[in-house]
Design an enzyme around this catalytic site. Structure first.
Site, mmCIF file in Angstrom:
data_model
loop_
_atom_site.group_PDB
_atom_site.id
_atom_site.type_symbol
_atom_site.label_atom_id
_atom_site.label_comp_id
_atom_site.label_asym_id
_atom_site.label_seq_id
_atom_site.Cartn_x
_atom_site.Cartn_y
_atom_site.Cartn_z
ATOM 1 N N ASP A 149 1.140 -1.373 0.063
ATOM 2 C CA ASP A 149 -0.241 0.232 0.124
ATOM 3 C C ASP A 149 0.846 1.276 0.348
ATOM 4 O O ASP A 149 1.468 1.842 0.998
ATOM 5 C CB ASP A 149 -1.138 0.229 1.444
ATOM 6 C CG ASP A 149 -1.682 1.197 1.100
ATOM 7 O OD1 ASP A 149 -1.373 2.458 0.487
ATOM 8 O OD2 ASP A 149 -3.026 1.355 1.755
ATOM 9 N N HIS A 150 1.389 2.175 -1.110
ATOM 10 C CA HIS A 150 2.147 2.598 -1.316
ATOM 11 C C HIS A 150 1.711 4.117 -0.186
ATOM 12 O O HIS A 150 3.102 4.803 0.776
ATOM 13 C CB HIS A 150 2.005 3.243 -2.828
ATOM 14 C CG HIS A 150 0.957 3.912 -3.034
ATOM 15 N ND1 HIS A 150 -0.087 4.256 -3.768
ATOM 16 C CD2 HIS A 150 1.242 5.834 -2.925
ATOM 17 C CE1 HIS A 150 -0.906 4.908 -4.030
ATOM 18 N NE2 HIS A 150 -0.393 5.439 -3.630
ATOM 19 N N HIS A 171 -5.865 2.599 0.937
ATOM 20 C CA HIS A 171 -5.152 3.824 1.393
ATOM 21 C C HIS A 171 -5.751 4.516 3.115
ATOM 22 O O HIS A 171 -5.272 4.577 3.892
ATOM 23 C CB HIS A 171 -5.300 4.397 0.792
ATOM 24 C CG HIS A 171 -4.995 4.634 -0.110
ATOM 25 N ND1 HIS A 171 -3.319 3.678 -0.618
ATOM 26 C CD2 HIS A 171 -5.049 4.296 -2.060
ATOM 27 C CE1 HIS A 171 -3.251 3.049 -1.818
ATOM 28 N NE2 HIS A 171 -4.072 3.607 -2.770
#
Length: 481
Positions: A173-174, A236
């Protein structure tokens, strides 16, 4: 103990993510001496490129997406010599044998970054395993989407875990790689100022906003099958919520941190009717430019939501009764990711008889496009106060960009790729986290189906449908805009 891989394999190496993020990130790590001198980098995709063709593509990507101060011709040339390419159709098992033969010796460890269509996950994992690219010294990073509901996510995770156990699986999950997101941990657990107040006794509500000005941007097919809830909230925004609401971990160990996050995700109260709003953008103007409606951009009628706002609760001792307002959408007035912590007012206004009016303190944590932490506090305006005391809200600002001006700012994928190569799972999502997230999201979608909820239209360039404003105003709250 971290064990560096000597080989990195990038799936989807000719795609947009690779060109914009992965290759520039790897170059930055190389230029700063953060990856091993002997690290070999292989790219694979369907495109029929040679090594030289892939290097030419990578050079063009670096020239386009690297900041000017990072471009050094000699370093770029040296970095490109590390790159190799193997064309691969992941649906064809025979291609993996050639891939393994080309990569050769992986006794020094292999890290795989897998960014592919969900329909190809099983075939890819099976192909890697049959070709001998899944041994004890091989770890795999998985880029989303990992399914579109709990059942499909479990199916994919079962296929992955049949070959790669959890300790060698890195779900990406960036947002977790963003510097400001990691600063949430430092803000809470390195400062005595905040943690004693970080609970229902002192906090009135929390807001999390992730807004975008863009529309479909070439993702029409994917987005219409996914929608805002699954595209942004499931991963996110729930990860941000977990970091805000988690209990202090015993250490910065990956297991300790992820244990605390999953407790929060499992404590999320099921959303009830009236506590969720969906929207779909109509035509309008964003930052002065006229834009079309979602259905015009898509080219067909659709009930997919491009906006969602939710009132959520974490049912545990620390957060009982504190609403968490989540909001995300496309074609909103500005690009912004931020967390707003609204504290309760002081129990008694000692300035009231002198005309002093108080506002409760607010903590704003901005993740993008700027990165800062801002605490709004009350202060007295200068003067002799013969007409009464005048109090005003003033900001105490910490600009992370200014405070750490001498430090190089890292994009999220630099950290995540380095952690994958080194084997540090702290900023990656564990399977039980993913399943807790999907369980909550699937219940919301089931509620929509049961109540026949359809997205309400909102003008592009606005902050979503009016019902999103009503969602907060019922609690006497206004969105931070």
């Amino acid at each position: 103990m971290r064990v560096h891989s000597s080989t990195l394999l990038l799936f989807g190496a000719t795609g947009d993510l690779s060109r914009r993020m992965l290759l520039p990130s790897l170059y930055a790590l190389y230029a700063d001496g953060l990856i091993q001198p002997n690290l070999r980098i292989f790219g694979t995709a369907r495109s029929p490129l040679t090594d030289d063709g892939f290097r030419d593509m990578a050079r063009a990507a670096l020239c386009e997406f690297l900041p000017e101060d990072r471009k050094a011709e000699g370093l770029i040339d040296a970095f490109l010599q590390r790159l190799h390419y193997v064309a691969l159709d992941a649906s064809n098992p025979d291609g993996f044998v050639e891939l393994a033969d080309t990569i050769g010796d992986i006794s020094g460890g292999l890290s795989i970054f897998l960014s592919t269509a969900p329909s190809l996950f099983e075939a890819t994992i099976k192909g890697l395993h049959n070709a001998g690219l899944s041994g004890e010294n091989v770890r795999i990073g998985l880029e989303k989407p990992l399914g579109n509901d709990l059942a499909s996510s479990c199916h994919i995770n079962d296929a992955v875990n049949a070959v790669f156990p959890e300790k060698r699986t890195f779900r990406i999950d960036h947002y977790l790689g963003k510097e400001t997101v990691q600063n949430l941990m430092a803000l809470r657990f390195a400062n005595m100022l905040f943690e004693p107040l970080w609970n229902a006794n002192a906090i009135e509500h929390v807001q999390i906003t992730v807004s975008e000005t863009v529309g479909l941007e070439g993702r029409a097919g994917f987005y219409d099958d996914t929608g805002a809830l699954r595209d942004m909230v499931q991963n996110h925004m729930l990860q941000l919520l977990a970091l805000i609401a988690m209990e202090p971990p015993a250490s910065l160990d990956a297991t300790a941190i992820r244990d605390e996050k999953v407790k929060v995700l499992r404590a999320l109260r099921p959303v009830v009717e009236g506590d969720v709003v969906t929207g779909k953008y109509a035509e309008g103007a964003v930052q002065g430019d006229a834009v079309q409606s979602y259905e015009s951009d898509l080219g067909k009628a659709s009930d997919t939501e491009t906006f969602v706002a939710i009132k959520a609760y974490v049912d545990n001792w620390r957060w009982q009764g504190v609403p968490f307002f989540l909001r995300t959408g496309k074609r909103l007035p500005e690009r912004r990711s931020e967390i707003v912590i609204q504290f309760k007012p002081v129990p008694h206004n000692v300035f009231r008889d002198r005309g002093g009016k108080l506002d409760a303190n607010t903590l704003i944590i901005r993740l993008q496009p700027e990165e800062y932490v801002r605490l709004l506090v009350m202060a007295k305006e200068p003067g002799l106060d013969r007409g009464g005391v005048t109090l005003r809200e003033v900001p105490l600002d910490l600009s992370l960009t200014a405070a750490f001006a001498g430090s190089r700012r890292r994009i999220a994928y630099e950290r995540l790729l380095l952690d994958l190569i080194e084997g540090d799972q702290t900023l990656f999502v564990r399977r039980d986290e993913v399943e807790a997230q999907w369980t909550w999201i699937d219940a919301i979608r089931a509620l929509w189906n049961a109540t026949a909820l359809k997205p309400k239209t909102y003008g592009a360039g606005s902050w979503g449908p009016n019902a999103a404003i009503a969602l907060t105003e019922r609690d006497g709250v206004s969105w931070h805009e």
